[in-house]
Design an enzyme around this catalytic site. Structure first.
Site, mmCIF file in Angstrom:
data_model
loop_
_atom_site.group_PDB
_atom_site.id
_atom_site.type_symbol
_atom_site.label_atom_id
_atom_site.label_comp_id
_atom_site.label_asym_id
_atom_site.label_seq_id
_atom_site.Cartn_x
_atom_site.Cartn_y
_atom_site.Cartn_z
ATOM 1 N N ALA A 1 0.866 -1.186 0.000
ATOM 2 C CA ALA A 1 0.000 0.000 0.000
ATOM 3 C C ALA A 1 0.904 1.239 0.000
ATOM 4 O O ALA A 1 2.115 1.129 0.216
ATOM 5 C CB ALA A 1 -0.897 0.014 1.225
ATOM 6 N N LYS A 2 0.327 2.379 -0.243
ATOM 7 C CA LYS A 2 1.079 3.628 -0.125
ATOM 8 C C LYS A 2 0.102 4.770 0.095
ATOM 9 O O LYS A 2 -1.041 4.710 -0.361
ATOM 10 C CB LYS A 2 1.880 3.897 -1.414
ATOM 11 C CG LYS A 2 2.977 4.901 -1.249
ATOM 12 C CD LYS A 2 4.200 4.254 -0.639
ATOM 13 C CE LYS A 2 5.401 5.138 -0.608
ATOM 14 N NZ LYS A 2 6.623 4.349 -0.424
ATOM 15 N N GLY A 3 0.586 5.801 0.785
ATOM 16 C CA GLY A 3 -0.243 6.979 0.991
ATOM 17 C C GLY A 3 0.556 8.228 0.691
ATOM 18 O O GLY A 3 1.792 8.192 0.605
#
Ligand code: GLU
Length: 410
Positions: free
Chosen positions: A101-103
């Site tokens: 995931a990444k934000g």
């Protein structure tokens, strides 16, 4: 080229080598969930400031999703998407029981006060708290964020779900962080390089290095490589660059950095144009700043024999082709910079066990993981007679595809 285009190209090349089905290919490329949130906060002058934040959850076949949160003015949906998928492949290359995931939040942290950054972090956490958690998606630091940001996220998350330190990694030691996490990405770069140079009959200490980006990743890598006897001949940051053929004195450079906040103006070397650091004469080039910095127009200027990728996606696919033609070896991001997420995993394990490891144990385990990953990578590279990047994607896709199939493809 857009970051997702580049990542999809690397993915597709490896998927073709593996011969996986179109149905599975589509499933592995498509992110599970993409969330975009508005974060409106009061700025210090009383005016409202509105920022846009993203969290992209790419894949969870191998375990909870994992990946950092970036605060940077260039953050956009496409980049976060690409970075989320890279996390899926990265955790698979080093065989951690995680997905990816990444934000990110589009903002300029350098121009914001601590109080504004805290309010922004809390607003972003409020927007995503329902979709993250110690068993589902675990954020961590990335460009523009650090241990303090993680402390704010953990505190804000606790307001909704109770105190659970395993919801983020890269926390301050006092709040359940791990020894060795701050230096982990740089240390992982050293161990990745060590495994490779030993394989080709060389020593880390015999080589010269140029480091683009002297932030957390680049500065730790440089320090640890210099401790091994490596010669750091050039470094750069957003403000400038400095070189010294005899080797920069990193202790003095760190003192200069503490006072001025930049490597520019360091008296222990000669100043030069930071745009040309990629073309410095050295054995190993370490891009440890932004993505996409090595592209078709400058790849042929690279004089290093090895490119050790500290940044995420620093090399465009067209540059890879030029490297292959010139015999330059790129140790790809999803292997080389996996030390950060590996020690994040150790931190999460410690949180779940309510137990703290000594730093020696963290570093020894990190070295073991990186060396095993290199051995796995080398075997795939030999089998398919391909670049390390393609081998890394092959290795990762094979692992994620197996987990997906075992869980049952509907
Ligand atoms: N942001 C780092 C990366 O790109 C670390 C991610 C993590 O620790 O979860 O690998």
């Amino acid at each position: 080229m857009k970051p997702t285009e580049a990542t999809t190209l690397n993915f597709s090349r490896a998927a073709k080598l593996l011969g996986i089905s179109d149905r599975l290919t589509k499933r592995l490329i498509t992110p599970k969930r993409e969330v975009k949130v508005e974060c409106t906060i009061a700025m210090d002058d009383g005016s409202p400031g509105t920022f846009v934040g993203y969290r992209v959850q790419h894949d969870n076949a191998r375990g909870p999703m994992k990946g950092g949160i970036r605060f940077h003015h260039e953050v956009d949906h496409d980049e976060v998407n690409a970075l989320a998928s890279l996390m899926t492949w990265k955790t698979a290359v080093v065989d951690l029981p995680y997905g990816g995931a990444k934000g990110g939040v589009t903002c300029d942290p350098a121009s914001m006060s601590d109080a504004e950054l805290q309010r922004l972090t809390r607003a972003f956490t409020e927007g995503i708290h329902d979709i993250v958690g110690p068993d589902s998606d675990i954020p961590a630091p990335d460009m523009g964020t650090n241990a303090r940001t993680m402390a704010w996220i953990a505190d804000e998350y606790a307001k909704f779900h109770g105190w659970q330190p395993g919801v983020v990694t890269g926390k301050p030691i006092e709040l359940g962080g791990s020894y060795g996490r701050e230096s982990a990405t740089g240390r992982g770069l050293l161990y990745a390089l060590e495994a490779y140079v030993e394989d080709v009959g060389q020593q880390v200490g015999d080589l010269t290095y140029a480091v683009q980006g002297y932030g957390n990743v680049g500065s730790w890598a440089a320090r640890l490589i210099a401790e091994r006897g490596g010669t750091i001949v050039a470094v750069s940051d957003v403000n400038g660059a400095v070189r010294n053929r005899a080797g920069l004195h990193l202790g003095l450079l760190d003192e200069h950095l503490k006072v001025t906040g930049t490597v520019a103006g360091f008296a222990g070397g000669e100043a030069f144009d930071k745009e040309t650091i990629l073309a410095e004469s050295c054995d190993v080039l370490v891009p440890a700043a932004l993505g996409g910095v090595i592209h078709r127009d400058n790849a042929s200027d690279v004089r290093a024999k090895v490119v050790l990728e500290g940044a995420n996606h620093p090399t465009e696919p067209e540059a890879d082709a030029i490297f292959e033609a010139k015999g330059i070896v790129a140790l790809p991001d999803i292997f080389a910079n996996a030390g950060g997420v590996t020690v994040s995993y150790f931190e999460w394990v410690q949180n779940r066990q309510h137990f703290r490891w000594e730093e020696d144990r963290v570093n020894t385990e990190l070295r073991r993981v990186m060396r095993k990953a290199y051995a796995d990578l080398r075997a795939v590279q030999r089998k398919h007679a391909c670049s390390f990047r393609t081998a890394a994607f092959v290795l990762a896709i094979e692992r994620v595809a197996q987990a997906t199939e075992l869980r049952g493809v509907g």
